[in-house]
Motif scaffolding. Structure first.
Motif, PDB file in Angstrom:
ATOM      1  N   ASN A  75      -3.881   0.474  -0.676  1.00 24.98           N
ATOM      2  CA  ASN A  75      -5.108   0.119   0.023  1.00 24.98           C
ATOM      3  C   ASN A  75      -4.777  -0.955   1.048  1.00 24.98           C
ATOM      4  O   ASN A  75      -4.232  -1.999   0.701  1.00 24.98           O
ATOM      5  CB  ASN A  75      -6.158  -0.403  -0.964  1.00 24.98           C
ATOM      6  CG  ASN A  75      -6.564   0.650  -1.984  1.00 24.98           C
ATOM      7  OD1 ASN A  75      -7.175   1.645  -1.642  1.00 24.98           O
ATOM      8  ND2 ASN A  75      -6.200   0.420  -3.238  1.00 24.98           N
ATOM      9  N   GLY A  76      -5.089  -0.699   2.312  1.00 27.94           N
ATOM     10  CA  GLY A  76      -4.761  -1.632   3.380  1.00 27.94           C
ATOM     11  C   GLY A  76      -5.993  -2.103   4.119  1.00 27.94           C
ATOM     12  O   GLY A  76      -7.039  -1.430   4.124  1.00 27.94           O
ATOM     13  N   TYR A  77      -5.878  -3.254   4.775  1.00 26.63           N
ATOM     14  CA  TYR A  77      -6.975  -3.822   5.568  1.00 26.63           C
ATOM     15  C   TYR A  77      -6.371  -4.597   6.728  1.00 26.63           C
ATOM     16  O   TYR A  77      -5.407  -5.350   6.541  1.00 26.63           O
ATOM     17  CB  TYR A  77      -7.831  -4.749   4.697  1.00 26.63           C
ATOM     18  CG  TYR A  77      -8.916  -5.481   5.456  1.00 26.63           C
ATOM     19  CD1 TYR A  77     -10.001  -4.794   5.987  1.00 26.63           C
ATOM     20  CD2 TYR A  77      -8.848  -6.861   5.645  1.00 26.63           C
ATOM     21  CE1 TYR A  77     -10.995  -5.460   6.683  1.00 26.63           C
ATOM     22  CE2 TYR A  77      -9.835  -7.532   6.347  1.00 26.63           C
ATOM     23  CZ  TYR A  77     -10.909  -6.832   6.864  1.00 26.63           C
ATOM     24  OH  TYR A  77     -11.890  -7.500   7.560  1.00 26.63           O
ATOM     25  N   ASP A  78      -6.916  -4.399   7.940  1.00 31.10           N
ATOM     26  CA  ASP A  78      -6.351  -5.068   9.103  1.00 31.10           C
ATOM     27  C   ASP A  78      -7.358  -5.914   9.882  1.00 31.10           C
ATOM     28  O   ASP A  78      -7.108  -6.307  11.013  1.00 31.10           O
ATOM     29  CB  ASP A  78      -5.709  -4.049  10.053  1.00 31.10           C
ATOM     30  CG  ASP A  78      -6.724  -3.095  10.680  1.00 31.10           C
ATOM     31  OD1 ASP A  78      -7.928  -3.218  10.377  1.00 31.10           O
ATOM     32  OD2 ASP A  78      -6.317  -2.242  11.485  1.00 31.10           O
ATOM     33  N   LYS A  89      -0.938  -2.268  -3.923  1.00 35.21           N
ATOM     34  CA  LYS A  89      -0.489  -0.976  -4.444  1.00 35.21           C
ATOM     35  C   LYS A  89      -1.093  -0.697  -5.815  1.00 35.21           C
ATOM     36  O   LYS A  89      -1.418  -1.609  -6.577  1.00 35.21           O
ATOM     37  CB  LYS A  89       1.036  -0.955  -4.544  1.00 35.21           C
ATOM     38  CG  LYS A  89       1.628  -1.949  -5.545  1.00 35.21           C
ATOM     39  CD  LYS A  89       3.147  -1.874  -5.536  1.00 35.21           C
ATOM     40  CE  LYS A  89       3.733  -2.800  -6.597  1.00 35.21           C
ATOM     41  NZ  LYS A  89       5.213  -2.763  -6.611  1.00 35.21           N
ATOM     42  N   GLN A  90      -1.258   0.580  -6.094  1.00 34.14           N
ATOM     43  CA  GLN A  90      -1.721   1.039  -7.397  1.00 34.14           C
ATOM     44  C   GLN A  90      -0.755   2.108  -7.889  1.00 34.14           C
ATOM     45  O   GLN A  90      -0.458   3.061  -7.162  1.00 34.14           O
ATOM     46  CB  GLN A  90      -3.139   1.611  -7.294  1.00 34.14           C
ATOM     47  CG  GLN A  90      -4.181   0.599  -6.847  1.00 34.14           C
ATOM     48  CD  GLN A  90      -5.543   1.243  -6.637  1.00 34.14           C
ATOM     49  OE1 GLN A  90      -5.734   2.430  -6.889  1.00 34.14           O
ATOM     50  NE2 GLN A  90      -6.501   0.456  -6.179  1.00 34.14           N
ATOM     51  N   PHE A 108       5.462   3.998  -8.906  1.00 34.29           N
ATOM     52  CA  PHE A 108       5.164   3.688  -7.511  1.00 34.29           C
ATOM     53  C   PHE A 108       6.455   3.806  -6.713  1.00 34.29           C
ATOM     54  O   PHE A 108       7.416   3.091  -6.972  1.00 34.29           O
ATOM     55  CB  PHE A 108       4.584   2.274  -7.372  1.00 34.29           C
ATOM     56  CG  PHE A 108       4.131   1.943  -5.976  1.00 34.29           C
ATOM     57  CD1 PHE A 108       2.877   2.339  -5.534  1.00 34.29           C
ATOM     58  CD2 PHE A 108       4.947   1.251  -5.105  1.00 34.29           C
ATOM     59  CE1 PHE A 108       2.441   2.051  -4.254  1.00 34.29           C
ATOM     60  CE2 PHE A 108       4.540   0.958  -3.820  1.00 34.29           C
ATOM     61  CZ  PHE A 108       3.275   1.354  -3.386  1.00 34.29           C
ATOM     62  N   GLU A 109       6.490   4.743  -5.771  1.00 28.39           N
ATOM     63  CA  GLU A 109       7.698   4.976  -4.981  1.00 28.39           C
ATOM     64  C   GLU A 109       7.333   5.015  -3.503  1.00 28.39           C
ATOM     65  O   GLU A 109       6.365   5.683  -3.117  1.00 28.39           O
ATOM     66  CB  GLU A 109       8.356   6.301  -5.374  1.00 28.39           C
ATOM     67  CG  GLU A 109       8.806   6.375  -6.820  1.00 28.39           C
ATOM     68  CD  GLU A 109      10.037   5.536  -7.121  1.00 28.39           C
ATOM     69  OE1 GLU A 109      10.708   5.140  -6.154  1.00 28.39           O
ATOM     70  OE2 GLU A 109      10.311   5.281  -8.301  1.00 28.39           O
TER      71      GLU A 109
END
Length: 259
Positions: free
Chosen positions: A35-38, A63-64, A70-71
Motif C-alpha cells: 500500500n503506497g501513498y504519495d 507491505k502485507q 513477501f517477495e
C-alpha cells in the motif's frame, strides 16, 4: 517456473529508508501486497504488479505478507546509470506530464520473461551477480521504454525541482517524516529561503508548525473518525507512539487515549 516463484532481489545502489525517493526504481511484487501513498493518492500493488517509483517525490508504503510470504524485485535506476544509458541509446521524448510518484507498468510477456531470466544470475547470497547487474538493468530499461515510451520524459529529466507554492505543498505533504532540507529542496528553495518564506506564510517555524499541524489532524481523526492513536501516529509523521502521546498531551492538555 511460475512468475510467483521469483526470488527477491535488489539491484543498484542503496536506497535511503526515509520517505524521500532519491532515485527512480522499478518494483515488481511477486508475493504479498504493498500500500503506497504519495500525498496525492493511494496505491495498491498486488502479486504480479509492477511500477516505477519516481525520484524527487515523497512517498511511503507498507507491505502485507501473503501466507506469511513477501517477495519483491527492485532495480534502482540511479542518475549515473541513466546518464550512461542516455548517451548510448537514441531516445524519443513524448512531452508527457505526470505528478504521481507511483507509475504502474502494464503486464506483458516481456516483463515476465525478463524476471524469469534473472534466475541463473542469483548468487548464493540471493543477490544478482554484480558482473551482470548493469547488463540486466539495461535490458529491463529497454523493455520498459518499449512498453511505455512516455517514461523517457520522467527517467531522463535530470533537472531539480522548481519553486512551487510553499503553502499548498506543505498543507499536502506535512504528514511525511522527512527533514527540512528535503522539504526545502522539493519546494525549489535553499534551506534559508525555505525558512524565511515559511515564516512569512505561516508565522511559525517549520518544525513547530509541522508538529501542530500533525496534532490537529490527529485530534480530528481520533474525535471525529474514532481512530486509535496507535493506528495513526506513523501515518502522521511521528516516529514512535510515546513521542506522539507526549506531544499530544503537551499541545492539548489531555491524553489522546482519553478522547
Amino acid at each position: 517456473m511460475k512468475i510467483t516463484e521469483i526470488k527477491s532481489c535488489f539491484v543498484g545502489p542503496a536506497v535511503s529508508p526515509e520517505q524521500f525517493i532519491a532515485e527512480h526504481f522499478f518494483l515488481f511484487l511477486a508475493k504479498g501486497t504493498i500500500n503506497g501513498y504519495d500525498g496525492n493518492r493511494h496505491y495498491v500493488l498486488k502479486s504480479g504488479d509492477s511500477c516505477i517509483v519516481r525520484k524527487n517525490r515523497l512517498a511511503r508504503y507498507n507491505k502485507q505478507k501473503d501466507n506469511n510470504e513477501f517477495e519483491k524485485v527492485i532495480f534502482i535506476f540511479d542518475e549515473s546509470f541513466l546518464t550512461s544509458f542516455h548517451k548510448k541509446h537514441s531516445l524519443f521524448f513524448q512531452n508527457h506530464q505526470s505528478k504521481n510518484a507511483f507509475i504502474p507498468i502494464k503486464k506483458d510477456p516481456l516483463i515476465s520473461s525478463f524476471l524469469l531470466s534473472l534466475e541463473p544470475y542469483y548468487t548464493e547470497s540471493g543477490q544478482i551477480n554484480n558482473a551482470f547487474s548493469d547488463l540486466k538493468r539495461e535490458e529491463l530499461l529497454l523493455i520498459l521504454l518499449q512498453l511505455h515510451p512516455e517514461l523517457s520524459d520522467i527517467l531522463f529529466d535530470f533537472g531539480i525541482p522548481g519553486r512551487v507554492d510553499l503553502e499548498e505543498f506543505m498543507q499536502k505533504n506535512y504528514k511525511f517524516n522527512v527533514n527540512l532540507e528535503r522539504f526545502a529542496f522539493l519546494t525549489g528553495r535553499s534551506l534559508s529561503a525555505f525558512k524565511r518564506d515559511f515564516k512569512k506564510i505561516f508565522n511559525e517555524t517549520p518544525n513547530r508548525w509541522l508538529i501542530k499541524r500533525r496534532l490537529q489532524e490527529a485530534r480530528f481523526l481520533i474525535e471525529e473518525k474514532k481512530e486509535r492513536p496507535s493506528d495513526i501516529y506513523i501515518d502522521l509523521g511521528f516516529e514512535d507512539l510515546s513521542h506522539f502521546s507526549f506531544a499530544f498531551k503537551k499541545e492539548f492538555g489531555i491524553l489522546a487515549s482519553n478522547l
